[in-house]
Scaffold this active site. Sequence first.
Site, PDB file in Angstrom:
ATOM      1  N   TYR A   1       0.838  -1.201   0.000  1.00 47.96           N
ATOM      2  CA  TYR A   1       0.000   0.000   0.000  1.00 47.96           C
ATOM      3  C   TYR A   1       0.873   1.252   0.000  1.00 47.96           C
ATOM      4  O   TYR A   1       0.640   2.175  -0.796  1.00 47.96           O
ATOM      5  CB  TYR A   1      -0.932  -0.019   1.218  1.00 47.96           C
ATOM      6  CG  TYR A   1      -1.925   1.108   1.223  1.00 47.96           C
ATOM      7  CD1 TYR A   1      -3.019   1.095   0.359  1.00 47.96           C
ATOM      8  CD2 TYR A   1      -1.784   2.185   2.084  1.00 47.96           C
ATOM      9  CE1 TYR A   1      -3.948   2.133   0.363  1.00 47.96           C
ATOM     10  CE2 TYR A   1      -2.701   3.222   2.098  1.00 47.96           C
ATOM     11  CZ  TYR A   1      -3.780   3.192   1.241  1.00 47.96           C
ATOM     12  OH  TYR A   1      -4.698   4.219   1.238  1.00 47.96           O
TER      13      TYR A   1
ATOM     14  N   LYS B   1       1.012   4.138  -2.962  1.00 47.59           N
ATOM     15  CA  LYS B   1       0.674   5.536  -2.687  1.00 47.59           C
ATOM     16  C   LYS B   1       1.873   6.453  -2.912  1.00 47.59           C
ATOM     17  O   LYS B   1       1.705   7.608  -3.331  1.00 47.59           O
ATOM     18  CB  LYS B   1       0.091   5.684  -1.284  1.00 47.59           C
ATOM     19  CG  LYS B   1      -1.275   5.018  -1.137  1.00 47.59           C
ATOM     20  CD  LYS B   1      -2.269   5.492  -2.199  1.00 47.59           C
ATOM     21  CE  LYS B   1      -3.642   4.872  -2.055  1.00 47.59           C
ATOM     22  NZ  LYS B   1      -4.614   5.401  -3.022  1.00 47.59           N
TER      23      LYS B   1
END
Length: 193
Positions: A98, A102
């Site tokens: 993640y 990002k």
Amino acid sequence: MMVCDVTDIHQFGSEVDRLERLDILVNNAGMNIPEPFVDVSEDHLDQMLALNVRAAFLVAQTAVRKMIEAQDGGRGGGAIINVSSQMGHVGAERRTVYCMTKHAIEGLTKAMAVELAPNKIRVNAIAPTFLETPMTASFFADTEFRNWVLSRIPLGRIGRMEEVAGAVVFLASPAASLITGTSLVIDGGWTAQ
């Protein structure tokens, strides 16, 4: 407003083609599968890269083409708001993929802003902390997790959707006409530490 499956770029492109013009894109699709780095399967890696990075790129590319097409008619410009995360600015355990995706969105935002500035298309990101949503309810039901999150936020509370919506409205508005290539971190101070 348009709602569709952004992993089907052909469907999304068909929907965009039907529009007379496109002024604002909020690039918001994303997912997370929290797990230890050594346990991340190729399938989970591929799922998160496909939605969080690939789909975000292709959706933005499709939207920008429409924004530029509208410029031929004398109208011009546009605003893109990529939804990143505070995890696009820091690292965290059980969130390696993640965080990676990002961070990619943060880099994409900067590169797009530079390249698209001559077209009067502004590109920014927002980077919220954990929010109280139906999707996060099961995470916050775990007292240990909730306390960990709260211990990291100096303002001492979890974010609310309306706080993120306000940032999106601002970045899409003429009030932000000189803002491009940046990330508005909405994290209660998490990344300030």
